[in-house]
Structures are given as C-alpha cells and as structure tokens.
Design a protein around this motif. Structure first.
Motif, mmCIF file in Angstrom:
data_model
loop_
_atom_site.group_PDB
_atom_site.id
_atom_site.type_symbol
_atom_site.label_atom_id
_atom_site.label_comp_id
_atom_site.label_asym_id
_atom_site.label_seq_id
_atom_site.Cartn_x
_atom_site.Cartn_y
_atom_site.Cartn_z
ATOM 1 N N UNK A 36 -12.608 6.957 -12.592
ATOM 2 C CA UNK A 36 -11.819 6.209 -11.610
ATOM 3 C C UNK A 36 -12.287 6.614 -10.219
ATOM 4 N N UNK A 37 -12.600 5.618 -9.368
ATOM 5 C CA UNK A 37 -13.042 5.919 -8.015
ATOM 6 C C UNK A 37 -11.926 5.654 -7.015
ATOM 7 N N UNK A 38 -11.929 6.439 -5.967
ATOM 8 C CA UNK A 38 -11.030 6.254 -4.837
ATOM 9 C C UNK A 38 -11.903 6.125 -3.604
ATOM 10 N N UNK A 39 -11.727 5.003 -2.885
ATOM 11 C CA UNK A 39 -12.535 4.739 -1.695
ATOM 12 C C UNK A 39 -11.633 4.299 -0.553
ATOM 13 N N UNK A 40 -12.024 4.700 0.644
ATOM 14 C CA UNK A 40 -11.375 4.224 1.853
ATOM 15 C C UNK A 40 -12.271 3.144 2.443
ATOM 16 N N UNK A 41 -11.715 1.958 2.631
ATOM 17 C CA UNK A 41 -12.470 0.834 3.195
ATOM 18 C C UNK A 41 -11.969 0.520 4.595
ATOM 19 N N UNK A 42 -12.898 0.132 5.462
ATOM 20 C CA UNK A 42 -12.563 -0.430 6.768
ATOM 21 C C UNK A 42 -13.048 -1.869 6.762
ATOM 22 N N UNK A 60 -3.434 1.358 4.391
ATOM 23 C CA UNK A 60 -3.129 2.575 5.145
ATOM 24 C C UNK A 60 -2.935 2.298 6.625
ATOM 25 N N UNK A 61 -3.578 1.236 7.117
ATOM 26 C CA UNK A 61 -3.479 0.888 8.526
ATOM 27 C C UNK A 61 -3.793 -0.589 8.684
ATOM 28 N N UNK A 62 -2.951 -1.308 9.385
ATOM 29 C CA UNK A 62 -3.186 -2.725 9.615
ATOM 30 C C UNK A 62 -2.327 -3.608 8.730
ATOM 31 N N UNK A 63 -2.719 -4.882 8.712
ATOM 32 C CA UNK A 63 -2.010 -5.907 7.940
ATOM 33 C C UNK A 63 -3.040 -6.716 7.170
ATOM 34 N N UNK A 64 -2.763 -6.968 5.900
ATOM 35 C CA UNK A 64 -3.680 -7.717 5.039
ATOM 36 C C UNK A 64 -2.894 -8.798 4.309
ATOM 37 N N UNK A 65 -3.395 -10.025 4.374
ATOM 38 C CA UNK A 65 -2.846 -11.096 3.537
ATOM 39 C C UNK A 65 -3.635 -11.095 2.236
ATOM 40 N N UNK A 106 -8.310 -3.361 9.484
ATOM 41 C CA UNK A 106 -7.459 -2.748 8.462
ATOM 42 C C UNK A 106 -8.230 -1.636 7.765
ATOM 43 N N UNK A 107 -7.473 -0.668 7.302
ATOM 44 C CA UNK A 107 -8.026 0.415 6.491
ATOM 45 C C UNK A 107 -7.251 0.424 5.181
ATOM 46 N N UNK A 108 -8.004 0.392 4.094
ATOM 47 C CA UNK A 108 -7.407 0.190 2.784
ATOM 48 C C UNK A 108 -7.943 1.234 1.814
ATOM 49 N N UNK A 109 -7.055 1.847 1.052
ATOM 50 C CA UNK A 109 -7.434 2.761 -0.010
ATOM 51 C C UNK A 109 -7.476 1.964 -1.303
ATOM 52 N N UNK A 110 -8.626 1.996 -1.986
ATOM 53 C CA UNK A 110 -8.794 1.252 -3.239
ATOM 54 C C UNK A 110 -9.091 2.235 -4.362
#
Length: 103
Positions: free
Chosen positions: A26-32, A51-56, A92-96
């Motif tokens: 299982x991978x954990x990545x932080x995306x910008x 983690x930061x921002x807004x995503x539709x 946005x910053x998203x943890x996947x």
C-alpha cells in the motif's frame, strides 16, 4: 523518520507527488495540484484525503454522474470499480492511499 509540512509542499506539475511510504503493498503519497486529473478506475481501493484546499470529486455510479465538494479534512473512499476524477478549485494538497502501482 520524516516530518512533512503538507501546506509547504508543491510540485513542478499538476498531480506531482511526494512518496511518503510503501507498507505491505500500500502506498501513501502527498499530491499537489491546481488542475483536474482524468476520469479513471483504480486497480484497487483508494482513500483520498484533502489536506489543504477544496476539491470537487466527480464519480459515476450505475452510469449516473455525481459530484461532491471535499473541503480540507474531508475524505473520499473509492471502492473497486468506482470511476472518478478530482477537480481542485485552486491549489490543493491531497493524501492518497492506494495499492502500490495502482493507476
């Protein structure tokens, strides 16, 4: 050991990522990102945490398209076979968290 300040993370392209960990496949990545991704279906399950921002987040169920707004702190779980695409509203910053090598 590593401490990551997610609000400080940027990438040189949309959906650029910092690999944080791979544990038992299982991978954990932080995306910008500041651009939409593309419609896709992951090979396995996916957890998507803003983690930061807004995503539709657009997704399709039984051929019908839906959208939900994800704010900072919100989590989207895509089960196997869930077709989806993320559209950030600005940066946005998203943890996947997903299976290693997943599309």
């Amino acid at each position: 050991m590593d401490i990551i300040r997610s609000k400080d993370f940027t990438a040189d392209r949309a959906w650029g990522a910092k690999d944080i960990a791979t544990m038992n496949g299982i991978t954990t990545r932080l995306h910008w990102t500041d651009q939409p991704y593309r419609w896709h279906i992951n090979d396995g399950e996916e957890v998507f945490a803003v983690l930061d921002g807004v995503v539709d987040m657009y997704y399709r169920l039984d051929g019908t398209e839906h959208v939900v707004r994800l704010n900072t702190g919100d989590i989207f779980y895509a089960s196997v076979g869930t077709e989806h695409v993320a559209h950030p509203r600005g940066e946005a910053r998203v943890l996947v968290v997903e299976s290693e090598g997943s599309v």
